[in-house]
Motif scaffolding. Structure first.
Motif, PDB file in Angstrom:
ATOM      1  N   HIS A  41       2.747  -7.694  10.967  1.00  0.00           N
ATOM      2  CA  HIS A  41       3.212  -6.443  10.379  1.00  0.00           C
ATOM      3  C   HIS A  41       3.242  -6.604   8.860  1.00  0.00           C
ATOM      4  CE1 HIS A  41       4.428  -5.072  14.381  1.00  0.00           C
ATOM      5  NE2 HIS A  41       4.949  -6.281  14.553  1.00  0.00           N
ATOM      6  N   THR A  42       3.314  -5.473   8.171  1.00  0.00           N
ATOM      7  CA  THR A  42       3.350  -5.484   6.711  1.00  0.00           C
ATOM      8  C   THR A  42       4.704  -5.003   6.229  1.00  0.00           C
ATOM      9  OG1 THR A  42       0.974  -5.063   6.548  1.00  0.00           O
ATOM     10  CG2 THR A  42       2.301  -4.590   4.606  1.00  0.00           C
ATOM     11  N   MET A  43       5.295  -5.777   5.339  1.00  0.00           N
ATOM     12  CA  MET A  43       6.513  -5.365   4.657  1.00  0.00           C
ATOM     13  C   MET A  43       6.133  -4.929   3.244  1.00  0.00           C
ATOM     14  SD  MET A  43       9.789  -4.875   4.565  1.00  0.00           S
ATOM     15  CE  MET A  43      10.443  -5.778   5.994  1.00  0.00           C
ATOM     16  N   ALA A  44       6.475  -3.680   2.897  1.00  0.00           N
ATOM     17  CA  ALA A  44       6.193  -3.150   1.559  1.00  0.00           C
ATOM     18  C   ALA A  44       7.505  -2.895   0.838  1.00  0.00           C
ATOM     19  CB  ALA A  44       5.375  -1.865   1.652  1.00  0.00           C
ATOM     20  N   VAL A  45       7.486  -3.004  -0.482  1.00  0.00           N
ATOM     21  CA  VAL A  45       8.674  -2.753  -1.281  1.00  0.00           C
ATOM     22  C   VAL A  45       8.272  -1.964  -2.523  1.00  0.00           C
ATOM     23  CG1 VAL A  45       8.482  -4.974  -2.494  1.00  0.00           C
ATOM     24  CG2 VAL A  45      10.672  -3.770  -2.453  1.00  0.00           C
ATOM     25  N   ALA A  46       9.081  -0.963  -2.867  1.00  0.00           N
ATOM     26  CA  ALA A  46       8.917  -0.198  -4.103  1.00  0.00           C
ATOM     27  C   ALA A  46      10.166  -0.414  -4.948  1.00  0.00           C
ATOM     28  CB  ALA A  46       8.720   1.285  -3.802  1.00  0.00           C
ATOM     29  N   ILE A  47       9.978  -0.723  -6.238  1.00  0.00           N
ATOM     30  CA  ILE A  47      11.095  -1.043  -7.128  1.00  0.00           C
ATOM     31  C   ILE A  47      11.175   0.012  -8.222  1.00  0.00           C
ATOM     32  CG2 ILE A  47      12.147  -2.781  -8.613  1.00  0.00           C
ATOM     33  CD1 ILE A  47       9.403  -3.958  -6.415  1.00  0.00           C
ATOM     34  N   VAL A 104      16.562  -0.489  -8.057  1.00  0.00           N
ATOM     35  CA  VAL A 104      16.653   0.001  -6.679  1.00  0.00           C
ATOM     36  C   VAL A 104      15.433  -0.493  -5.924  1.00  0.00           C
ATOM     37  CG1 VAL A 104      16.721   2.024  -5.193  1.00  0.00           C
ATOM     38  CG2 VAL A 104      17.965   2.031  -7.364  1.00  0.00           C
ATOM     39  N   TYR A 105      15.676  -1.141  -4.786  1.00  0.00           N
ATOM     40  CA  TYR A 105      14.603  -1.682  -3.939  1.00  0.00           C
ATOM     41  C   TYR A 105      14.556  -0.881  -2.639  1.00  0.00           C
ATOM     42  CZ  TYR A 105      14.862  -5.743  -7.060  1.00  0.00           C
ATOM     43  OH  TYR A 105      14.862  -6.584  -8.162  1.00  0.00           O
ATOM     44  N   VAL A 106      13.381  -0.397  -2.298  1.00  0.00           N
ATOM     45  CA  VAL A 106      13.178   0.317  -1.046  1.00  0.00           C
ATOM     46  C   VAL A 106      12.130  -0.447  -0.233  1.00  0.00           C
ATOM     47  CG1 VAL A 106      12.585   2.498   0.052  1.00  0.00           C
ATOM     48  CG2 VAL A 106      13.679   2.506  -2.204  1.00  0.00           C
ATOM     49  N   PHE A 107      12.552  -0.973   0.921  1.00  0.00           N
ATOM     50  CA  PHE A 107      11.667  -1.750   1.793  1.00  0.00           C
ATOM     51  C   PHE A 107      11.216  -0.880   2.958  1.00  0.00           C
ATOM     52  CE2 PHE A 107      14.517  -4.690  -0.322  1.00  0.00           C
ATOM     53  CZ  PHE A 107      13.651  -5.672  -0.784  1.00  0.00           C
ATOM     54  N   HIS A 108      10.008  -1.135   3.422  1.00  0.00           N
ATOM     55  CA  HIS A 108       9.444  -0.313   4.495  1.00  0.00           C
ATOM     56  C   HIS A 108       8.615  -1.184   5.430  1.00  0.00           C
ATOM     57  CE1 HIS A 108       6.294   2.420   6.223  1.00  0.00           C
ATOM     58  NE2 HIS A 108       7.389   3.127   6.489  1.00  0.00           N
ATOM     59  N   THR A 109       8.885  -1.083   6.734  1.00  0.00           N
ATOM     60  CA  THR A 109       8.086  -1.784   7.747  1.00  0.00           C
ATOM     61  C   THR A 109       8.332  -1.158   9.107  1.00  0.00           C
ATOM     62  OG1 THR A 109       7.529  -3.963   8.668  1.00  0.00           O
ATOM     63  CG2 THR A 109       9.857  -3.517   8.310  1.00  0.00           C
ATOM     64  N   PHE A 110       7.345  -1.171   9.942  1.00  0.00           N
ATOM     65  CA  PHE A 110       7.487  -0.805  11.349  1.00  0.00           C
ATOM     66  C   PHE A 110       8.151   0.553  11.535  1.00  0.00           C
ATOM     67  CE2 PHE A 110       8.828  -1.675  15.834  1.00  0.00           C
ATOM     68  CZ  PHE A 110       7.573  -1.981  16.320  1.00  0.00           C
ATOM     69  N   ARG A 165      17.956  -2.507  13.739  1.00  0.00           N
ATOM     70  CA  ARG A 165      19.378  -2.474  13.428  1.00  0.00           C
ATOM     71  C   ARG A 165      19.614  -2.459  11.919  1.00  0.00           C
ATOM     72  NH1 ARG A 165      22.333  -7.183  16.221  1.00  0.00           N
ATOM     73  NH2 ARG A 165      21.240  -8.346  14.583  1.00  0.00           N
ATOM     74  N   GLY A 166      20.346  -1.428  11.439  1.00  0.00           N
ATOM     75  CA  GLY A 166      20.658  -1.315  10.023  1.00  0.00           C
ATOM     76  C   GLY A 166      19.585  -0.629   9.203  1.00  0.00           C
ATOM     77  N   TRP A 167      18.493  -0.177   9.834  1.00  0.00           N
ATOM     78  CA  TRP A 167      17.404   0.477   9.123  1.00  0.00           C
ATOM     79  C   TRP A 167      17.317   1.939   9.559  1.00  0.00           C
ATOM     80  CZ3 TRP A 167      12.902  -2.166   6.572  1.00  0.00           C
ATOM     81  CH2 TRP A 167      13.257  -3.456   6.152  1.00  0.00           C
ATOM     82  N   SER A 168      16.614   2.763   8.775  1.00  0.00           N
ATOM     83  CA  SER A 168      16.482   4.192   9.045  1.00  0.00           C
ATOM     84  C   SER A 168      15.017   4.555   9.278  1.00  0.00           C
ATOM     85  CB  SER A 168      17.027   5.015   7.865  1.00  0.00           C
ATOM     86  OG  SER A 168      18.364   4.654   7.583  1.00  0.00           O
ATOM     87  N   SER A 169      14.804   5.663   9.980  1.00  0.00           N
ATOM     88  CA  SER A 169      13.446   6.108  10.286  1.00  0.00           C
ATOM     89  C   SER A 169      12.757   6.625   9.026  1.00  0.00           C
ATOM     90  CB  SER A 169      13.486   7.218  11.336  1.00  0.00           C
ATOM     91  OG  SER A 169      12.200   7.809  11.495  1.00  0.00           O
ATOM     92  N   ASP A 170      11.474   6.300   8.882  1.00  0.00           N
ATOM     93  CA  ASP A 170      10.744   6.754   7.701  1.00  0.00           C
ATOM     94  C   ASP A 170      10.329   8.214   7.791  1.00  0.00           C
ATOM     95  OD1 ASP A 170       8.700   6.686   9.523  1.00  0.00           O
ATOM     96  OD2 ASP A 170       7.497   5.177   8.502  1.00  0.00           O
ATOM     97  N   MET A 183       5.914   5.279   0.923  1.00  0.00           N
ATOM     98  CA  MET A 183       5.790   3.840   1.169  1.00  0.00           C
ATOM     99  C   MET A 183       4.428   3.458   1.731  1.00  0.00           C
ATOM    100  SD  MET A 183       8.549   2.931  -0.099  1.00  0.00           S
ATOM    101  CE  MET A 183       8.340   1.185   0.213  1.00  0.00           C
ATOM    102  N   SER A 184       3.639   4.441   2.169  1.00  0.00           N
ATOM    103  CA  SER A 184       2.269   4.136   2.624  1.00  0.00           C
ATOM    104  C   SER A 184       1.253   4.535   1.571  1.00  0.00           C
ATOM    105  CB  SER A 184       1.974   4.862   3.936  1.00  0.00           C
ATOM    106  OG  SER A 184       2.133   6.278   3.763  1.00  0.00           O
ATOM    107  N   ASN A 185       1.714   4.569   0.300  1.00  0.00           N
ATOM    108  CA  ASN A 185       0.867   4.890  -0.851  1.00  0.00           C
ATOM    109  C   ASN A 185       0.228   6.258  -0.727  1.00  0.00           C
ATOM    110  OD1 ASN A 185       1.390   2.432  -2.114  1.00  0.00           O
ATOM    111  ND2 ASN A 185      -0.279   1.402  -1.032  1.00  0.00           N
TER     112      ASN A 185
END
Length: 561
Positions: A207-213, A175-181, A44-49, A29-31
Motif C-alpha cells: 500500500h502507499t502512504m501519502a502525506v501533505a504538509i 499540519v500533516y495530513v496522511f492518507h492510505t487505504f 482505528r482512529g482514522w477517517s474516511s477519505d 491526497m490522490s493528486n
C-alpha cells in the motif's frame, strides 16, 4: 402544485451539483485524480477519505503549479517519509516524516525557522540579532492567533475539526495530513512527525502512504511539501537470518567450511513488539540428513561433516494470545425422529458459544515465518600453528632491522596467501601489515621472515587463507637489537664458563657417590648412573646444541616467505 414540484426539483439538483463539486480528501491526497469509491474496513482512529476538504483554508495545488516556487522563503522545502515496514498483520506500522529546509535554515526551540549562524552562507544581518525566516511566535504574541481572523476557524484541520489543545499546541506550526487505504489522519507538529497505524483491518499486500504538509499563514495554511512511501502488510513473520562461521572468508558468498561450526542468528522484525507475549519456536532442517531440529532460542549452530550443496530451511512459528470471541450461533436444521429423541435426552440451549482454547485457558492465533537458503560446504583451513620462532643473527654490515623467522603449519586445505600483522603488545594498535601470495604443494609447512625496526615486545598475527577460508595464529615476541660479532663471542664465552662449572659440579657429585657406595654394582647403582648420565646429556644439549641440519623437524626446511 406543479410550480412547487419544479422549485423542489431545482433545489435538489442544485444540492446535487454542490455535493458533486465539493472537494474530498481523496481528491486532494490522490493528486487530483479521483479514485472510485471502494469499500474499506475502518482503520482505528482514522477517517474516511469521502469527507469534505476545506480548500479555502487549505488550498490544493497541482504538481507544476508555479506557486510551489514561492511557498517558502529561500527555496523549496522537501519532505522525507520513512517506514519500519514490513508489518505483520495485527501489529503497528510506524511512519516518520521529516522536513528538510533550504540550506542554512533550521528550526529553533520555539518552532520558528531561523538562519543557522554556523552555515557558510552569508547572513544579511548583524551577529547580535536573531534572523528569522518565519517568526510564528511574533504572530501568536501579537494577536493570539485565533483573533487574527476574528474567530476560531483558523485553528482547524482540513475537515473542520479543531486542533487538540495540549500544552504547546500553538507552537506546532505545521499540519500533516496522511492518507492510505481510503482513510486519512491529521496532526500538527514541528519539522518532524511520527505516527503509527494498526494493520488489523488493512488488506495484505503493498500500500502507499501519502502525506501533505502545510505551514501557517496569515489567512490560510500554505502547502509546502508532499511525500509518499510504499509499505507492506503481511501474514508471514518478517525474519532475517545472519550466518557466521569462524574460518569463513566471505560470509556473503554462501560457501562454508566443512567440520567447522556455523552459527545461525534469527532476527524477527517486530518494531511494535506485537509478538512480545507470544510463544515462539524455531524449526530447522539443515538439508544434510541430520533431521528436524526444534529450538526455543533464536540462535543455534550446526556443523556440516560432508562436502556438497545443501538447502537450509527454517520455519519460525509464533502462538499469539488474542481475546476470545464467541462464535455466531447457527439455527439447527430439522432432523430425523431418532436425532430429535437423542437431543431431548441431553442438556441443550438455544445459544451456544464456543471458543478456541489454549492449554492455559486463553485464545490464540498462529503466525509463521519462513527462510530458505542454498549453501555449499567445502574443505578449508581450520587451524594455524606457529611451531618455531628464530632470531636471525646478523653481521655488523647487516646491522639495522632485526629479522625473525616464524615456522608455521596448518591443517586441512593448503593456503594460497599469508598476511602478517605486527601490533603493539595489547594486539590493539596495528603497526604494519604485510601480505604475500604463496605456493604450497605437498604439506602446509612454511617459514615466514619478518623484519622489526626497533627492539621491543610485539603481538604477531599470522593469517593463512585460500579462496574460501582463513585461519589465524597469534603470538607475543620480544625482539632484541641486531647482534654484532663481538656480542656473539661474549655470549659463547659466558656459555663456555657455565659449562665448565657444570662439569666440575657433576664430577664432585660423582666422586661422593662413588666413595660411599660399595664397589659391587647393583640394580640401584645402575639406575642412579643412568639418571646421572641423562642429566649430563641434558647439560650437553643445552650448551652444545646440535646443528639444525640434524633436527628432524627441519629436515625439509620450507622456503622463506
Amino acid at each position: 402544485m406543479g410550480v412547487l414540484r419544479h422549485h423542489l426539483g431545482l433545489l435538489l439538483l442544485t444540492e446535487a451539483v454542490l455535493c458533486a463539486a465539493a472537494t474530498q480528501f481523496q481528491d486532494v491526497m490522490s493528486n487530483g485524480r479521483t479514485s472510485p469509491v471502494t469499500s474499506y474496513k475502518n482503520i482505528r482512529g482514522w477517517s474516511s477519505d469521502q469527507n469534505e476538504w476545506n480548500e479555502k483554508l487549505y488550498p490544493f495545488w497541482e504538481e507544476g503549479d508555479p506557486r510551489w516556487k514561492d511557498c517558502w522563503k529561500g527555496g523549496r522545502v522537501t519532505a522525507k517519509l520513512d517506514t519500519d515496514s514490513p508489518a505483520l498483520v495485527g501489529s503497528d506500522v510506524t511512519f516518520v516524516v521529516t522536513l528538510q529546509f533550504p540550506k542554512c535554515q533550521k528550526e529553533d526551540n520555539d518552532g520558528n525557522v531561523i538562519y543557522d549562524r554556523n552555515c557558510t552562507q552569508d547572513i544579511p544581518a548583524s551577529q547580535d540579532q536573531q534572523v528569522y525566516v518565519y517568526n510564528w511566535t511574533e504572530w501568536i504574541d501579537s494577536c493570539h492567533w485565533e483573533n487574527c481572523t476574528g474567530n476560531h476557524s483558523h485553528n482547524v484541520f482540513p475537515d473542520g475539526r479543531p486542533f487538540p489543545h495540549y500544552p504547546g499546541w500553538r507552537r506546532r506550526n505545521f499540519v500533516y495530513v496522511f492518507h492510505t487505504f481510503g482513510h486519512y489522519h491529521e496532526t500538527t507538529g514541528g519539522s518532524s512527525a511520527v505516527f503509527s497505524v494498526n494493520t488489523a483491518n488493512i488488506t495484505l499486500g503493498q500500500h502507499t502512504m501519502a502525506v501533505a504538509i502545510y505551514r501557517r499563514g496569515r489567512s490560510a495554511y500554505i502547502p509546502i511539501a508532499r511525500a509518499s512511501v510504499v509499505y507492506l502488510v503481511t501474514d508471514k513473520i518478517p525474519i532475517f537470518v545472519s550466518i557466521f562461521q569462524k574460518h569463513d572468508r566471505n560470509i556473503s558468498d554462501s560457501i562454508f567450511i566443512k567440520d567447522s561450526p556455523i552459527t545461525f542468528d534469527v532476527k524477527i522484525h517486530d518494531p511494535s513488539y506485537y509478538l512480545n507475549n507470544s510463544a515462539i519456536s524455531y524449526k530447522w532442517n539443515f538439508g544434510d540428513g541430520s533431521g528436524l531440529f526444534v529450538a526455543s532460542s533464536s540462535t543455534t549452530s550446526h556443523t556440516y561433516t560432508l562436502q556438497g550443496n545443501f538447502t537450509l530451511n527454517l520455519t519460525v512459528q509464533a502462538i499469539i494470545p488474542v481475546p476470545c470471541k464467541p462464535v455466531t450461533p447457527t439455527v439447527p436444521l430439522p432432523t430425523s425422529a431418532v436425532t430429535t429423541e437423542a437431543s431431548s435426552n441431553a442438556d441443550s440451549s438455544d445459544t451456544v458459544e464456543t471458543m478456541e482454547d489454549n492449554p492455559d485457558g486463553g485464545c490464540h492465533i498462529y503466525r509463521n515465518g519462513y527462510y530458505r537458503s542454498d549453501i555449499s560446504v567445502v574443505e578449508g583451513i581450520l587451524e594455524v600453528n606457529i611451531i618455531q620462532m628464530m632470531n636471525i643473527q646478523m653481521t655488523e654490515s647487516q646491522a639495522g632491522n632485526s629479522l625473525v623467522d616464524f615456522v608455521v603449519t596448518c591443517q586441512r586445505s593448503l593456503p594460497t596467501d599469508v598476511c602478517t600483522v605486527v601490533s603493539d603488545p595489547t594486539c590493539q594498535v596495528s603497526k604494519s601489515v604485510v601480505c604475500d601470495p604463496i605456493t604450497v604443494t605437498e604439506e602446509c609447512l612454511l617459514t615466514i621472515r619478518r623484519a622489526f625496526e626497533e627492539p621491543g615486545t610485539y603481538c604477531i598475527n599470522i593469517t593463512l587463507g585460500d579462496d574460501t577460508s582463513q585461519a589465524l595464529a597469534s603470538a607475543l615476541i620480544s625482539v632484541s637489537a641486531g647482534s654484532s660479532s663481538g656480542t656473539t663471542e661474549g655470549v659463547f664465552i659466558f656459555l663456555g664458563l657455565l659449562a665448565v662449572f657444570a662439569a666440575i659440579g657433576a664430577f664432585v657429585l660423582y666422586k661422593r657417590h662413588k666413595q660411599y657406595k660399595p664397589i659391587e654394582r647393583s640394580a640401584g647403582q645402575a639406575e642412579n648412573k643412568e639418571g646421572l648420565s641423562a642429566h649430563f646429556t641434558n647439560f650437553k644439549a643445552i650448551f652444545f646444541p646440535s646443528s639444525t641440519e640434524r633436527n628432524p623437524l627441519l629436515k625439509s626446511k620450507p622456503g622463506i616467505v
